[in-house]
Motif scaffolding. Structure first.
Motif: not given
Length: 83
Positions: A58-83
């Motif tokens: 459960f700890i491993s899956v939680s860490v993976i999910m937090v990293v995934l959320i962080f990456c998706l937020v960064i991608l969303r911010v980057w995408y919004n800046k380009r468009h």
């Protein structure tokens, strides 16, 4: 509760983004992926639970999910800046 909110909202989002010609295939693929994930996830999780235990899994899956959320937020911010 989460699945009850995700499924209709994702269906609506996918239907808005796809053309009328491919909507059926898009929704069918999304549904197949969602239910395949529900079927496969306990099988995969069982392997890790047997090897590492419930807590570590459960700890491993939680860490993976937090990293995934962080990456998706960064991608969303980057995408919004380009468009």
């Amino acid at each position: 509760l989460g699945f009850g909110l995700v499924m209709p909202n994702c269906n609506l989002w996918l239907m808005e983004l796809s053309s009328i010609r491919i909507r059926g295939r898009i929704i069918g693929g999304f549904t197949a992926i969602m239910f395949s994930g529900q079927f496969i996830s306990p099988l995969v999780a069982d392997i890790f639970v047997e090897k590492f235990g419930f807590g570590a899994t459960f700890i491993s899956v939680s860490v993976i999910m937090v990293v995934l959320i962080f990456c998706l937020v960064i991608l969303r911010v980057w995408y919004n800046k380009r468009h």
